[in-house]
Design a protein around this motif. Structure first.
Motif, PDB file in Angstrom:
ATOM      1  N   CYS A   1     -33.494 -31.921  17.978  1.00  0.00           N
ATOM      2  CA  CYS A   1     -34.550 -31.409  17.401  1.00  0.00           C
ATOM      3  C   CYS A   1     -35.856 -32.245  16.610  1.00  0.00           C
ATOM      4  N   ALA A   2     -37.192 -31.813  16.773  1.00  0.00           N
ATOM      5  CA  ALA A   2     -38.407 -31.676  15.694  1.00  0.00           C
ATOM      6  C   ALA A   2     -38.034 -30.403  14.435  1.00  0.00           C
ATOM      7  N   CYS A   3     -37.184 -30.578  13.698  1.00  0.00           N
ATOM      8  CA  CYS A   3     -37.083 -29.497  13.506  1.00  0.00           C
ATOM      9  C   CYS A   3     -37.750 -29.575  11.435  1.00  0.00           C
ATOM     10  N   VAL A   4     -37.856 -29.120  10.769  1.00  0.00           N
ATOM     11  CA  VAL A   4     -38.321 -28.997   9.620  1.00  0.00           C
ATOM     12  C   VAL A   4     -37.941 -28.382   8.066  1.00  0.00           C
ATOM     13  N   VAL A   5     -37.408 -28.925   7.481  1.00  0.00           N
ATOM     14  CA  VAL A   5     -36.276 -28.032   6.191  1.00  0.00           C
ATOM     15  C   VAL A   5     -36.867 -27.430   5.010  1.00  0.00           C
ATOM     16  N   LYS A   6     -37.148 -26.441   5.429  1.00  0.00           N
ATOM     17  CA  LYS A   6     -37.747 -25.165   4.111  1.00  0.00           C
ATOM     18  C   LYS A   6     -36.207 -24.877   3.002  1.00  0.00           C
ATOM     19  N   VAL A   7     -37.376 -25.579   1.468  1.00  0.00           N
ATOM     20  CA  VAL A   7     -36.595 -25.307   0.513  1.00  0.00           C
ATOM     21  C   VAL A   7     -37.548 -24.485  -0.350  1.00  0.00           C
ATOM     22  N   THR A   8     -36.584 -22.735  -0.684  1.00  0.00           N
ATOM     23  CA  THR A   8     -37.050 -22.148  -1.257  1.00  0.00           C
ATOM     24  C   THR A   8     -36.557 -22.058  -2.888  1.00  0.00           C
ATOM     25  N   ALA A   9     -37.138 -22.201  -4.181  1.00  0.00           N
ATOM     26  CA  ALA A   9     -36.627 -22.342  -5.346  1.00  0.00           C
ATOM     27  C   ALA A   9     -36.520 -21.275  -6.103  1.00  0.00           C
ATOM     28  N   SER A  10     -35.730 -20.848  -6.663  1.00  0.00           N
ATOM     29  CA  SER A  10     -36.354 -19.188  -7.764  1.00  0.00           C
ATOM     30  C   SER A  10     -35.858 -19.298  -9.100  1.00  0.00           C
ATOM     31  N   ASN A  11     -36.336 -18.621  -9.795  1.00  0.00           N
ATOM     32  CA  ASN A  11     -35.907 -18.580 -11.310  1.00  0.00           C
ATOM     33  C   ASN A  11     -35.427 -17.455 -11.492  1.00  0.00           C
ATOM     34  N   ALA A  12     -34.945 -16.761 -12.371  1.00  0.00           N
ATOM     35  CA  ALA A  12     -34.494 -15.970 -13.232  1.00  0.00           C
ATOM     36  C   ALA A  12     -35.362 -14.158 -12.860  1.00  0.00           C
ATOM     37  N   THR A  13     -36.642 -14.378 -12.837  1.00  0.00           N
ATOM     38  CA  THR A  13     -36.909 -12.894 -13.155  1.00  0.00           C
ATOM     39  C   THR A  13     -37.680 -13.468 -11.853  1.00  0.00           C
ATOM     40  N   GLY A  14     -37.000 -14.212 -10.614  1.00  0.00           N
ATOM     41  CA  GLY A  14     -37.126 -14.038  -9.037  1.00  0.00           C
ATOM     42  C   GLY A  14     -38.983 -14.891  -8.431  1.00  0.00           C
ATOM     43  N   LYS A  15     -38.974 -16.031  -9.640  1.00  0.00           N
ATOM     44  CA  LYS A  15     -40.498 -16.416  -9.166  1.00  0.00           C
ATOM     45  C   LYS A  15     -40.217 -17.515  -7.880  1.00  0.00           C
ATOM     46  N   LYS A  16     -40.596 -17.333  -7.028  1.00  0.00           N
ATOM     47  CA  LYS A  16     -40.707 -18.057  -5.565  1.00  0.00           C
ATOM     48  C   LYS A  16     -41.643 -19.558  -5.325  1.00  0.00           C
ATOM     49  N   VAL A  17     -41.276 -20.641  -5.599  1.00  0.00           N
ATOM     50  CA  VAL A  17     -41.698 -21.466  -5.375  1.00  0.00           C
ATOM     51  C   VAL A  17     -41.420 -22.447  -3.492  1.00  0.00           C
ATOM     52  N   HIS A  18     -41.852 -22.702  -3.360  1.00  0.00           N
ATOM     53  CA  HIS A  18     -41.688 -23.521  -1.790  1.00  0.00           C
ATOM     54  C   HIS A  18     -42.479 -24.621  -1.321  1.00  0.00           C
ATOM     55  N   THR A  19     -41.479 -25.697  -0.370  1.00  0.00           N
ATOM     56  CA  THR A  19     -41.606 -26.580  -0.004  1.00  0.00           C
ATOM     57  C   THR A  19     -41.240 -27.589   1.614  1.00  0.00           C
ATOM     58  N   GLU A  20     -41.439 -28.167   2.068  1.00  0.00           N
ATOM     59  CA  GLU A  20     -40.861 -28.501   3.186  1.00  0.00           C
ATOM     60  C   GLU A  20     -40.908 -30.582   3.322  1.00  0.00           C
ATOM     61  N   GLN A  21     -40.049 -30.228   4.937  1.00  0.00           N
ATOM     62  CA  GLN A  21     -40.051 -31.938   5.217  1.00  0.00           C
ATOM     63  C   GLN A  21     -39.737 -31.813   6.203  1.00  0.00           C
ATOM     64  N   PRO A  22     -40.027 -32.459   7.336  1.00  0.00           N
ATOM     65  CA  PRO A  22     -39.636 -32.345   8.484  1.00  0.00           C
ATOM     66  C   PRO A  22     -38.295 -33.678   9.062  1.00  0.00           C
ATOM     67  N   VAL A  23     -37.682 -33.144   9.528  1.00  0.00           N
ATOM     68  CA  VAL A  23     -36.641 -34.480   9.968  1.00  0.00           C
ATOM     69  C   VAL A  23     -36.975 -34.328  11.586  1.00  0.00           C
ATOM     70  N   LYS A  24     -36.328 -35.554  11.975  1.00  0.00           N
ATOM     71  CA  LYS A  24     -35.825 -35.935  13.753  1.00  0.00           C
ATOM     72  C   LYS A  24     -34.445 -35.787  13.778  1.00  0.00           C
ATOM     73  N   VAL A  25     -34.498 -35.310  15.366  1.00  0.00           N
ATOM     74  CA  VAL A  25     -32.604 -35.078  15.286  1.00  0.00           C
ATOM     75  C   VAL A  25     -32.707 -35.640  16.470  1.00  0.00           C
ATOM     76  N   THR A  26     -31.771 -36.702  16.582  1.00  0.00           N
ATOM     77  CA  THR A  26     -31.599 -37.058  18.642  1.00  0.00           C
ATOM     78  C   THR A  26     -30.917 -36.466  19.192  1.00  0.00           C
ATOM     79  N   ALA A  27     -30.947 -37.184  20.396  1.00  0.00           N
ATOM     80  CA  ALA A  27     -29.502 -37.419  21.132  1.00  0.00           C
ATOM     81  C   ALA A  27     -28.523 -38.591  20.776  1.00  0.00           C
ATOM     82  N   ALA A  28     -27.952 -38.726  20.437  1.00  0.00           N
ATOM     83  CA  ALA A  28     -26.692 -39.362  20.455  1.00  0.00           C
ATOM     84  C   ALA A  28     -26.910 -40.695  21.678  1.00  0.00           C
ATOM     85  N   GLY A  29     -26.964 -42.296  21.686  1.00  0.00           N
ATOM     86  CA  GLY A  29     -26.829 -42.660  22.518  1.00  0.00           C
ATOM     87  C   GLY A  29     -27.303 -44.126  22.503  1.00  0.00           C
TER      88      GLY A  29
END
Length: 910
Positions: free
Chosen positions: A428-456
């Protein structure tokens, strides 16, 4: 998670008592009033005070405002003193608020604000200078700025000032039940930052106080029932504006008369280095430490003086049940929160902070790293995440690996980062998304593409295609000879350490992400394009592709001709033997004539004049070697012009060079060719449209003659341009002839230069004007004109033009002269050519006559392509049909000639 303590419950229950009765419902509230003195506000102090016609100043609004109404004030300065004596009602206060979403922008309520005899008022988000509240009750000021002298006195009751910025404050003269909480107080005045004198029931809680010239908090007189709790008081070094001698700067000063009724606890007193005044002055006695103060007075059991760990002393350590303590957001908008890294030492285990500010983790960004952003199926992929939180122990991270699997939730704890791992089961051409949250419930996000290839195995694959323009926009540039290489079909299980495309001309581009790349060749030709890949495991693979870089078949765009280069305006003469670069009018190169930025070839009329010796001019695309061809031949002192078709070079220009001597060069732009744009061409056997020797007589100087060119002689009525051979004969003076489309707009260009006693010809491509006509003009003398059509451009045209780098096809100087009445065959044209654009030159002529070019195997037409002159070298731009890849050139009976034939391009069926 936030822990709900008994202190929190008590504090929440007390909010109605502290802040007043619940607000009136919107259905019961009367319409708002508006104040706006802005430039375009259309305000009026005698108007209705609506949003469309607001008041210009505050006093008119104060005079008419009623209980339950809100006065919305636009940010800005409202000059003059303002006195408010209006009152709201219990549960229906009058509210004054800055009408803006930006908390940093406030309305300034006059140079002096006075509340006298008013009650049930609320001020929110405003600035007041030298404010005074007297004989007033139930007054709330919050999220405001109170500068200068701020006084609450003359028996005022239940005044609350919270979440604001204050210069200094005085509560005095019988004021009752005043609450000063959650404020930032910074005083440079030569008086205490907050003073209480003869005022009962005052609560000063959760303020951050800085005083430079006097005590932080001072309580004097009959101030019974005073509460000083949860404050942070800084005593700083004296400022130059302080009066001298300096007043003793205690953090907390309580007079003997007020000590019996004052409660002080949970305060932090911080004295800047160099200040020797005691932190406390209580009932006439100084105390320097909390222990000594507590032992002597029974107060300050939970105080700190100059704590070594300031954060530990302030955070989660206040008394949330104290009079005036607020669990609402602080003066910059942060609500109380439990710091997970600090023990809750507040009363009853509460987590309210001391001072005006609540300590927060300041969470705003999250970062991530992926150890295998490119890997085959089955590889373990590990993600590390962290944030800028000041409380990492309380952070949680949700990692979505982007392939439909459930997110992995992990915590950072005391580690440098939170770690989550995953094994992908399919490419897949996937996107890893990270959501960080603190004790008050505030959230921030970031993401990064990853490339998953067929074995061969690693396998390079490359496709290369020609890039063609799709519009005639002046801004979209697609150069001729441009190709696009696409390595996306390559199989790359592991990350690449090397990935580049060698275009075979000494140019290499990196394609580490296997994205498409484009390249423009300088010259047409066959090139071996090679893609080379090497992965992180050291494996190498290549893919080769043979590319034929060539000018694409193009349509013609006829324009109204214009002059764009004249060396007489700059460098009067051009030296022979030196190439001169000429910027072509492409895109916005000529701002007054914006044209397409993606031309493949241009059609020019080039005039050489003032030559110092017999010479010739060669024009060719820039970026390429000078060809062994010529375009204009001129005698010393003469003026000669010729049509030139030349491909566009790689810098949007062309080169031109005189063989020898010096001369001036004039260039007119006639039209251009471009793929996917313009009209197709239909070549014709030359057919005569005009001969003034038999009809109409010679064209006089300064006069015009209109000639029908469309709808006659096989040229359709809807033709957009015609290719003509224009011949001048019998000229009485040296002059020039112009052929142009619109008789009402003669162009400042030329097509033919005529001379007395000489027949001269030049090919012209002329846009068709009104009613299928063109117009002819000569500037002086008179001349006969002969007009032969050799083709036309239009919607039903049959062929497209293929530009070529000028090249020589034939030269009889190597094979022998062409005798009178003889025909020579010129070969070397592509087999699919149905028409050709040539530069034909006659030289070493023994008698006057003409040459006619026509399709090999075709019938000799009754028209000429160029006129020959004894002792002169005569060129002409010739468009002719082609037969079997060949062209025949017939020499008239006037004399023998050497004939030189150069190819400028050819027409082919699409």
């Amino acid at each position: 998670m936030v822990r709900l303590t008994r202190a929190t419950v008590l504090l929440t229950a007390g909010l109605v008592t502290v802040l007043g009765m619940p607000a009136v419902s919107a259905a019961e509230a009367p319409a708002d009033l508006f104040v706006n003195n802005g430039t375009n506000a259309h305000c009026s102090d005698t108007g209705p005070g609506t949003q469309s016609v607001p008041f210009c100043s505050l006093q008119p609004a104060v005079k008419v405002v009623r209980p339950g109404q809100t006065v919305r004030i636009a940010p800005g300065a409202y000059r003059g003193a303002l006195t408010i004596d209006r009152s709201g009602e219990q549960g229906r206060p009058i509210t004054f608020v800055t009408d803006t979403a930006n908390a940093a922008h406030r309305a300034v309520l006059g140079d002096a604000l006075s509340l006298d005899g008013a009650s049930h008022l609320v001020f929110r988000g405003v600035t007041a200078r030298n404010a005074k509240i007297e004989r007033s009750s139930d007054i709330t000021m919050e999220t405001s700025m109170l500068a200068g002298e701020f006084v609450i006195g003359a028996g005022s009751a239940d005044v609350r000032v919270s979440r604001s910025t204050i210069g200094s404050g005085q509560i005095r003269d019988g004021a009752q039940r005043t609450i000063i909480n959650r404020n930032n107080i910074n005083s440079t005045a030569s008086r205490p930052a907050i003073s209480v004198e003869d005022a009962s029931g005052t609560a000063i809680a959760n303020n951050s106080i800085t005083s430079y010239c006097d005590a932080g908090i001072s309580v004097t007189g009959a101030s019974t029932g005073t509460s000083l709790v949860n404050n942070v008081v800084f005593t700083e070094r004296a400022q130059p504006r302080c009066e001298t001698p300096l007043i003793t700067r205690h953090g907390l000063r309580v007079a003997q008369s007020a000590a019996g009724g004052t409660q002080a606890d949970y305060n932090v007193l911080y004295q800047q280095t160099g200040i020797t005044d005691a932190a406390y002055h209580w009932a006439g006695t100084d105390h320097t430490t909390p222990a000594g103060f507590r032992e002597a007075t029974g107060q300050g059991a939970h105080d700190f003086v100059n704590p070594a760990d300031f954060t530990a002393a302030v955070v989660d350590s206040a008394d949330a049940t104290a009079p005036g303590a607020l669990a609402s957001p602080d003066f910059v908008g942060f609500a109380p929160i439990d710091d997970p890294g600090v023990a809750n030492t507040g009363k009853d285990g509460g987590f309210l902070d001391r001072g005006a500010r609540e300590s927060h983790d300041q969470l705003s960004t999250v970062t991530m790293s992926v150890d295998q952003p490119w890997a085959p199926v089955g590889t373990k992929v590990e993600v590390k995440a962290s944030s800028n939180s000041r409380w990492p122990a309380g952070m949680a991270y949700s990692v979505d690996f982007g392939d439909g699997s459930s997110p992995v939730v992990t915590r950072q704890g005391e580690a440098a980062a939170a770690v989550a791992s995953h094994v992908y089961s399919s490419p897949c051409a996937c996107v890893v998304k990270v959501t960080a949250s603190n004790a008050t419930g505030k959230k921030v996000h970031t993401e990064q593409p990853v490339k998953v290839t067929a074995a061969g195995a690693l396998s390079a694959a490359l496709t290369v295609v020609q890039v063609l323009p799709t519009s005639d926009s002046p801004t979209e540039r697609v150069s001729p000879l441009t190709v696009r290489a696409d390595p996306a079909a390559s199989t790359t299980p592991w990350p690449l350490s090397r990935a580049d495309v060698d275009f075979g001309d000494g140019t290499t581009q990196q394609v580490s992400d296997l994205s498409q790349v484009t390249h423009t060749y300088r010259t047409p030709g066959d090139y071996n394009v090679v893609l080379t890949l090497q992965d992180s495991k050291g494996t190498t693979s290549t893919s080769r592709h043979l590319v034929k870089a060539d000018y694409a078949a193009s349509g013609y765009v006829a324009i109204e001709p214009f002059r764009f280069y004249d060396s007489r305006d700059d460098t009067p003469v051009m030296p022979g033997g030196t190439p001169l670069w000429m910027s072509l009018p492409i895109g916005f190169n000529q701002p007054e004539h914006p044209l397409s930025a993606s031309m493949s070839a241009v059609v020019l009329n080039v005039t050489v004049t003032g030559a110092t010796q017999d010479t010739h001019l060669t024009v060719w695309p820039d970026g390429q070697d000078r060809p062994a061809t010529s375009n204009v031949n001129v005698r010393a002192g003469a003026t000669t012009s010729n049509t030139v078709t030349v491909p566009v070079g790689n810098s949007n220009g062309a080169l031109m060079q005189l063989n020898s001597g010096w001369a001036s060069i004039i260039v007119d732009f006639v039209g251009y060719y471009q793929p996917n744009i313009g009209q197709r061409f239909t070549p014709l056997a030359p057919s005569r449209l005009l001969d003034t020797r038999t009809a109409g007589g010679a064209l006089p100087g300064g006069q015009t003659r209109t000639v029908k060119v469309a709808g006659v002689n096989g040229i359709p009525a809807d033709a957009t341009a015609v290719a003509l051979n224009l011949t001048g004969t019998g000229a009485t003076e040296n002059a020039h002839v112009i052929a142009y489309p619109d008789p009402a707009r003669r162009t400042a260009t030329s097509n033919l230069n005529v001379e007395p006693g000489k027949d001269k010809s030049n090919q012209a491509i002329v846009p068709v004007g009104p009613n299928g006509t063109i117009t002819l003009f000569t500037n002086s003398g008179s001349t006969h004109l002969v007009l032969d059509a050799v083709g036309y451009y239009g919607k039903d045209g049959r062929t497209l033009f293929k530009p070529v780098v000028p090249k020589r096809l034939a030269d009889t100087r190597a094979t022998g002269k062409l005798a009178p009445g003889a025909t020579t065959t010129v070969s070397g044209l592509p087999a699919n050519a149905v028409g050709a654009v040539l530069n034909v030159t006659a030289t070493d002529t023994t008698g006057p006559g003409f040459l006619t070019a026509y399709a090999f195997g075709g019938t000799l037409p009754g028209a000429s392509s160029l006129n020959t002159l004894p002792g002169a070298t005569v060129p002409n731009h010739v468009t002719t049909p082609v037969g079997s890849g060949k062209v025949s050139i017939f020499n008239s009976w006037g004399g023998s000639n050497h004939v030189i034939t150069d190819l400028l391009g050819y027409f082919t069926n699409p």
